[in-house]
Every structure is written in structure tokens, then in C-alpha cells.
Design a protein around this motif. Sequence first.
Motif, mmCIF file in Angstrom:
data_model
loop_
_atom_site.group_PDB
_atom_site.id
_atom_site.type_symbol
_atom_site.label_atom_id
_atom_site.label_comp_id
_atom_site.label_asym_id
_atom_site.label_seq_id
_atom_site.Cartn_x
_atom_site.Cartn_y
_atom_site.Cartn_z
ATOM 1 N N SER A 38 20.347 54.053 -21.010
ATOM 2 C CA SER A 38 21.187 52.865 -20.889
ATOM 3 C C SER A 38 21.490 52.591 -19.419
ATOM 4 O O SER A 38 21.213 53.431 -18.549
ATOM 5 N N ASN A 50 34.261 50.755 -21.721
ATOM 6 C CA ASN A 50 33.950 50.137 -23.018
ATOM 7 C C ASN A 50 33.287 48.792 -22.730
ATOM 8 O O ASN A 50 33.910 47.743 -22.818
ATOM 9 N N LEU A 87 32.569 60.478 -26.633
ATOM 10 C CA LEU A 87 31.848 59.279 -27.056
ATOM 11 C C LEU A 87 32.556 58.703 -28.275
ATOM 12 O O LEU A 87 32.337 59.146 -29.404
ATOM 13 N N TRP A 90 29.001 54.330 -29.980
ATOM 14 C CA TRP A 90 27.953 53.490 -29.403
ATOM 15 C C TRP A 90 27.375 52.668 -30.536
ATOM 16 O O TRP A 90 27.205 53.159 -31.646
ATOM 17 N N GLY A 135 24.432 52.843 -34.846
ATOM 18 C CA GLY A 135 25.592 53.286 -34.094
ATOM 19 C C GLY A 135 26.306 54.450 -34.741
ATOM 20 O O GLY A 135 26.358 54.557 -35.968
ATOM 21 N N PHE A 171 23.897 46.902 -26.189
ATOM 22 C CA PHE A 171 24.729 48.055 -26.506
ATOM 23 C C PHE A 171 26.199 47.721 -26.296
ATOM 24 O O PHE A 171 26.555 46.952 -25.384
ATOM 25 N N ILE A 173 29.047 50.542 -25.587
ATOM 26 C CA ILE A 173 29.248 51.980 -25.426
ATOM 27 C C ILE A 173 30.694 52.211 -25.004
ATOM 28 O O ILE A 173 31.141 51.696 -23.971
ATOM 29 N N LEU A 238 23.648 56.768 -21.598
ATOM 30 C CA LEU A 238 23.358 57.012 -23.002
ATOM 31 C C LEU A 238 21.840 57.117 -23.124
ATOM 32 O O LEU A 238 21.125 56.133 -22.896
ATOM 33 N N TYR A 240 18.766 57.300 -25.399
ATOM 34 C CA TYR A 240 18.501 56.957 -26.788
ATOM 35 C C TYR A 240 17.007 57.049 -27.088
ATOM 36 O O TYR A 240 16.162 56.697 -26.272
#
Length: 459
Positions: A38, A50, A87, A90, A135, A171, A173, A238, A240
Motif C-alpha cells: 500500500s 485512518n 490494525l 483494512w 477486509g 483502500f 486502512i 499494508l 497484501y
Amino acid sequence: MMSRGESLAFSFAITLLAIGVLKTKALENGLKTRVYLSPKITLHPGSVSNKYYYDIEFPKGHIAIKSFNAEVVDEAGDPVSLQETYLHHWIALRYYNRKGVNNIKYNVNLGYLQSDFILAGNAGICDSGLPQFFGLGSETRKTSTHVPDPYGIEVGNPLKVPTGYEEKWMFNIHAIDTRGAVDAMGCTECRCDLYNVTEDEYGQPLKPNYLGGVYCCYDGTQCKVNNGLESTERNLYLKYTIKWVDWSDSIIPVQIFILDVTDPWQYTGIHDCLIEYDIEKYSTKVATNDFTDTRRSSVILPIDGDVVYAVAHQHSGGIGSALYREDGRVICSSKPIYGQGNSAGDEAGYIVGRSTCYPKLGSARILKGEALTVESNYSNEKSHTGVMGHFYILVTDSSMGLNEAVHIHEDLKEVISLWGVAVFGLAIGVAILISCQKRNRNEDAYIYVPYCNLNTLFI
């Protein structure tokens, strides 16, 4: 020569064998995997990030997503402990962006400019919130997101993209840095007193009884840390991992539904999901030792079909969640996995994973109009703020008229293999029988002899 019936029987056996072999091969081939990062997430002790990140890297083309996993890593690519960076969640959302228009932003008063941006959410059912395709939260490292064969989450279908637009992904996050926090778990529960917040991110006063939740730990807020703590900034990402296959007619599409235990539909007829709720500490008048807060909600899906995957989402303090059919049978029971140590993925006191459900084919069929019950259980030995009780389920749509006789569930692969061997044996048996019958034929009819008895071929 073979009679018409014999020829058809032999051809049918060989055809069934071919279908079984080809289908099994198709399920095993073509899987692609790619790992992405990310945009950078910058945090210092007690801080909150956020943010929404638009136009993230994502596989291109008309594909079927088979899994979508994620975790927080540092600049060296090493996993970051939840005891340092929590976390909260997400989520990955699909949207359609007008071609040639960049820098889409959200405005609290205007929302998104709908002529340039169209949010393409999941199948529902909350009227507001929870539009994501994928998510999780703290449980992300040890929760399976695999979609079993022959199912897939269809994305990138050019026929579904509005003219003049292109499909993109973004996203949201939500990460909370708890290094040096006065009350780390209180920070993760977004207790308003620890953030010294009385207004939400849009400047609106919080309700007097709002003690904690996402309205107090929005982007840029600061949770209370110990005096004299050095404010060390660091960059995180992040990471992924997406697995997918190219779309084909052999894939059965599934729809994503996210159910919420705060959904008031059964009382109001409106899916006005609250997303979060609080847990009050048990009353001193309780005489039992059962410190469990149980919430339930009833919902009806707009389609009928089979549930092929299900998992719940809860915060720390969660005991487990369940999804029930109208007759009380359990569709899925999803339990939290709590960490026991200090390493990333095994943090004591935090939910680091969840059990998932892969119902056997046909065992979790939901009928249209059938009321389902979502249940979320939390420990109430102490109070909790801003907890969640969601259920992610993948459901086939029976109205699409899919040929279930041809599409085979992954759990049945072993059965398919054995069945194929049996059919092959049957085909050989039919061939031998025909050969025997031809050799023992007279002018009037077939004459059967013992060595031509099919029963003796498989003893």
C-alpha cells in the motif's frame, strides 16, 4: 457390431470419465499470485492513521479472485506486532472512475461527485456502511480468505463497467500506534477520554453517551502516551497478497454479503446498520459465572443459494459468532484465535485469527425469504467500546440457473478421482461384456457364460 443401447452405454461411460478428468485439471491450473504494498503509512507513538488510498495496485482484466490476504509490515518488510501498531481494520473497495478524471476526493457535505465517481459495493445488505469486497482487522494474519473451487469473486467484467468509466480499487486502512500508550487496549477500543476528543472528524459534537468508537479515533487523533516518551516516527505499509484466475465459464460466481449484528431490520424494516456497539460490564447482581454479552439480529437476503464461505469479525473481548438458519441449524460458527506471546502474529490479548467455514456443497442452502440470525458473543467481565459483530458470507445465486451437476466443489475432488476410476472400470467392463457377448452369439440371441458375468469382473 454393438447394438444402439450398448454403444450409448459405452459412450456415456467414457464421456463421464473425460468430464471428471478435465474438470479436476481445470480446478488445479491457472492460479496466479502477486504481492503488493500500500502507500506509505506514517505513525508516531499514540497517533492514528485512518486514510483512503485511491487507485491502488490490483490485478487487471476479467478475473476471479481466489484470496486476498494482508498484514502490516515495516520498511524492511518485516511483520509489525499488534502490540506496537494495532490494525483496527483494512478494507478494499471497488469503484468506477470517469476516464481522464484524477484526484477524486470525498467531501462531507457533497459526498463524492457522482458524475465522476461511482462506488461499486458488495451485494449488501446494510443500507449505509460496509460496502467493501474484502477486509479484516487484527485477525488478518491467521484467517483464511481462500475461495474454494469452482467458485470465484468476479471482478473486471468489462460489460459491467459504465460507459466512459474504468474500474479501480481503493483502500481504507485504520492503524493505531500504541507504543508507549498509557492504556494500549483502551487506545485500540478508541475510548474518547484517552483521545481527549469531544467532536467527530467533521466538527460535529459527540453524543453525551458516546464513550468510544471510530468517531473518537479518526485520522490525525492522538491517544494518550506516557510522559517523557520520545516521539519516534516510522513508516509502515499494508502488504497484501492477491490470488486469482482468469475468468471462464467453468467458474461459479459468488456474491459477497456482510451482515451486522446491529442491523435493526427485524424491528424497523430498514438495514440501518450501526457498525459498532458497546459492551457494558456485567451487573454485580448477576449470580452466575457466565460473563457473556450476546447480541442477535435477524436478516433476510435478497437471493437464495448456497453459502460456500463464511467468517465473522470481532474485536478483542470477542468470544465467538454464529450464523443460524431460520430453523435454528448452524450455517457457520466462527471462533476467535487469541495470541499467547509477543511475536507478530501471536500477540497476547489480541485476536490474531479466526476460524472460517466452508460448508459442504448443498449443506448450507439459503432460501429466498428465509430469516437468518446473526449472533455475536463478547466477554462482559469488563466494559468494551466500539466493538463489532460482522459476518462475511459468500453465496451463490441460484437464480442464475447454474449447472450444479457439472460444477464440482473442491472438497469433492477426492471423490471425483475415485469416481473417475470407477467409471473407467465400468467402461472397461462394458467393453469386455460386449466382446464376450459377440463371441458367444448365435443366430437367435446372446448366450451368457460365466466368464462374461460383470459381477465377476470387480471381485
